[in-house]
Design an enzyme around this catalytic site. Structure first.
Site, short mmCIF file in Angstrom:
data_model
loop_
_atom_site.label_atom_id
_atom_site.label_comp_id
_atom_site.label_asym_id
_atom_site.label_seq_id
_atom_site.Cartn_x
_atom_site.Cartn_y
_atom_site.Cartn_z
N SER A 185 11.11 21.22 45.61
CA SER A 185 11.94 22.24 44.97
C SER A 185 11.11 23.10 44.03
CB SER A 185 13.08 21.58 44.19
OG SER A 185 12.58 20.82 43.11
N ASN A 198 15.04 11.77 36.23
CA ASN A 198 16.50 11.93 36.27
C ASN A 198 17.04 12.50 34.97
OD1 ASN A 198 16.21 10.81 38.75
ND2 ASN A 198 17.36 8.93 38.32
N THR A 235 54.35 46.80 41.50
CA THR A 235 54.43 45.43 41.99
C THR A 235 54.50 45.53 43.51
OG1 THR A 235 56.86 45.33 41.90
CG2 THR A 235 55.66 44.63 39.93
N HIS A 236 53.86 44.63 44.19
CA HIS A 236 53.77 44.67 45.66
C HIS A 236 53.18 45.99 46.15
CE1 HIS A 236 56.34 41.09 45.57
NE2 HIS A 236 57.13 41.78 44.74
N SER A 272 28.35 59.52 51.77
CA SER A 272 28.15 59.07 53.14
C SER A 272 26.85 59.62 53.70
CB SER A 272 29.33 59.54 54.01
OG SER A 272 29.04 59.41 55.38
N LYS A 298 32.09 63.04 51.09
CA LYS A 298 32.56 61.72 50.64
C LYS A 298 32.00 61.35 49.27
CE LYS A 298 34.58 59.00 52.53
NZ LYS A 298 34.06 58.02 53.49
N ASN A 338 32.20 57.69 47.50
CA ASN A 338 32.68 56.33 47.73
C ASN A 338 32.49 55.44 46.50
OD1 ASN A 338 33.15 57.03 50.45
ND2 ASN A 338 31.02 56.60 50.96
N GLU A 377 33.20 48.17 45.08
CA GLU A 377 33.39 47.36 46.29
C GLU A 377 32.45 46.16 46.28
OE1 GLU A 377 34.81 51.08 49.13
OE2 GLU A 377 32.77 50.30 49.29
N TYR A 395 21.92 8.14 40.75
CA TYR A 395 21.24 9.36 41.20
C TYR A 395 21.18 9.40 42.71
CZ TYR A 395 18.02 13.16 41.86
OH TYR A 395 17.47 14.35 42.26
N GLN A 424 19.64 17.67 43.96
CA GLN A 424 18.60 18.70 43.96
C GLN A 424 19.16 20.03 44.47
OE1 GLN A 424 14.45 17.80 45.10
NE2 GLN A 424 14.73 19.28 46.76
#
Length: 485
Positions: A25, A108, A153-154, A273, A279, A281, A286, A313, A318
């Site tokens: 590692s 450890n 709402t919704h 774009s 455009k 964007n 996003e 352990y 790891q």
């Protein structure tokens, strides 16, 4: 990062093979390189103070660690992990005496300490970025306490509100995210050092002393728990994922609002774009929205990695911590971008005001008015619902009066005045009437802003106090190390 296993400082039984790279590692451990050096230094100082190693040997080890720090992580030779590589470098520098740095310690408890040492700073960074976002939300809200906008709402027009009220709804959510990050910090900032492999050590170590030198607030006392537990990673990653979900909701709203022409994002937070020149964007938001998927995925991966692991352990650990560190990196960046996008956006006040009246969004206000005049709310609801059904948009007074006559047998104006109904139908007046605590009325929002500013200041003080404590601990450790020069 693993428990005691093969490598340059433990040569004979396992000398290598095709799994060596799989086990290593070292590359990913760059993140905790400085943490490991701090843990090594604190441990060596404690060993010398306890008479477990001689002062002269401690001085040699600390000098070698300074050379490793100056050379940097990239200078370490191949090894199983950063801990082994640093120890190998120390031994190469001063000889076999360098091996005494690992007395009364296992990898450890060492790695568990390094992870906590690094992660606590990352959590403060994350909390600090949430404070900036909260400041921006509050500052922008203060500019728009009377900017009426549609509430949904919704995703359907529901009731008029204000930009300030809307933004402060997210400030409240982000404030809770700050709280979760600071709560997680409290449990991360406990020292496992001295637990050894999991069963403690026969050496007369002073665990409280190493905790003090490293700036921890206390100990993870049970040695088996100290060496093996990774719930601190879960809590931290969970707090980050929760905040990422908050950011995703805000980003989604702003993407939709940009589509409707309610908000114009600054060019720095937009793109065009490659083929359609007209455009603009909302790309940055996003991407912010997508970070929730990364953070939630990391949390899910971490939970799955830890699920069902036996004490004490296991090498699975790891692969646990990268999920937390990946999450903190992604979420911190997304928070900074979101704050910048909100701070530089332009709210289209006229478009918002026009939209606030669409879809008979003041219907609830009319029903409330009738209920306040003595009609049962369900009856008032029926009157307004029927009037809405008979109208293409907001019903006129004649329609409301006719429906009232049909439902209750008398005129609308036997209950309320024409002026009162006209005010209830006006989005601005409707918002102004909703002055209950936490409501959108300008007076209520102004009171909320005072509370918000106080909360941001209080949390900022907590972050600063903790940063100061960590800086003081680093200075204290430097002073103790200098005694062995």
């Amino acid at each position: 990062m693993s428990e005691d296993a093969p490598g340059a400082v433990r040569r004979d039984r396992f000398s290598g093979g095709p799994a060596r790279g799989f086990l290593s590692s070292l590359a990913s451990d760059a993140r905790i390189f400085e943490a490991d050096l701090a843990v090594d230094r604190a441990h060596v100082v404690m060993l010398a103070e306890q008479g477990i190693v001689e002062d002269a040997v401690a001085g040699e080890i600390l000098g070698a660690l300074a050379a490793v720090a100056e050379a940097g992580h990239s200078s370490l030779s191949d090894g199983e992990d950063v801990h082994e590589a640093i120890e190998t470098a120390v031994i190469a520098e001063i000889g076999a005496a360098g091996g005494k740095m690992h007395t009364a310690r296992s990898r450890n408890d060492e790695v568990a300490t390094c992870l906590r040492y690094r992660l606590r700073g990352d959590l403060l960074d994350a909390a600090e970025t949430t404070l900036r976002l909260r400041e921006v939300l509050a500052e922008t809200a203060a500019e728009h306490t009377e900017t009426v906008m549609p509430g949904y709402t919704h995703l359907q027009p529901a009731q008029p509100t204000t930009v300030a009220h809307y933004l402060l709804s997210y400030e409240s959510a982000v404030a809770r995210d700050t709280g979760r990050l600071l709560d997680a910090y409290s449990r991360v900032n406990e020292s496992p050092l001295g637990a050894a492999a999991f069963a403690g050590t026969p050496f007369d170590v002073d665990r409280e002393r190493t905790a003090e030198l490293l700036g921890f607030d206390g100990l993870v006392e049970n040695s088996m728990d100290a060496a093996s537990a990774r719930d601190f990673l879960l809590e931290a990653t969970g707090a980050l994922a929760t905040h990422a979900v908050t950011l995703s909701g805000l980003a989604e709203d702003l993407v939709v609002f940009a589509n409707k022409g309610y908000v114009d994002l600054a060019d720095d937070y937009s793109s065009t774009s490659s083929i359609m020149p007209q455009k603009k964007n909302p790309d940055t938001l996003e991407l912010v929205r997508s970070v929730a998927g990364d953070a939630v995925g990391g949390l899910s991966a971490l939970l799955t990695t830890l699920k069902g692991l036996p004490r004490a352990y296991n090498r699975d650990l790891q692969n646990a911590h990268p999920h937390a560190f990946d999450a903190v990196d992604a979420v911190v960046e997304a928070t900074e971008v979101t704050a910048g996008a909100v701070a530089t956006a332009t709210w289209e006040t006229q478009a918002l005001r026009d939209a606030a009246a669409e879809g008979f969004a003041t219907a609830t206000g009319v029903a409330d008015l009738l209920a306040m005049a003595g009609l049962p709310f369900r009856t008032a609801h029926e009157i307004v619902a029927e009037a809405a059904a008979e109208s293409a948009g907001t019903p006129d007074l004649a329609t409301l009066d006719a429906v009232t006559e049909a439902v209750v047998g008398d005129s609308l104006f036997d209950h309320v005045s024409r002026d009162a109904v006209e005010r209830a139908l006006d989005p601005v007046e409707s918002v102004a009437s909703r002055d209950s605590v936490g409501g959108p009325a300008p007076a209520a929002v102004s009171a909320a802003l005072d509370t918000v500013r106080g909360g941001v200041a209080e949390d900022a003080e907590t972050v600063e106090r903790r940063r100061t404590a960590l800086a003081d601990a680093r200075a204290r450790l430097d002073r103790e190390v200098a005694r062995y020069d």
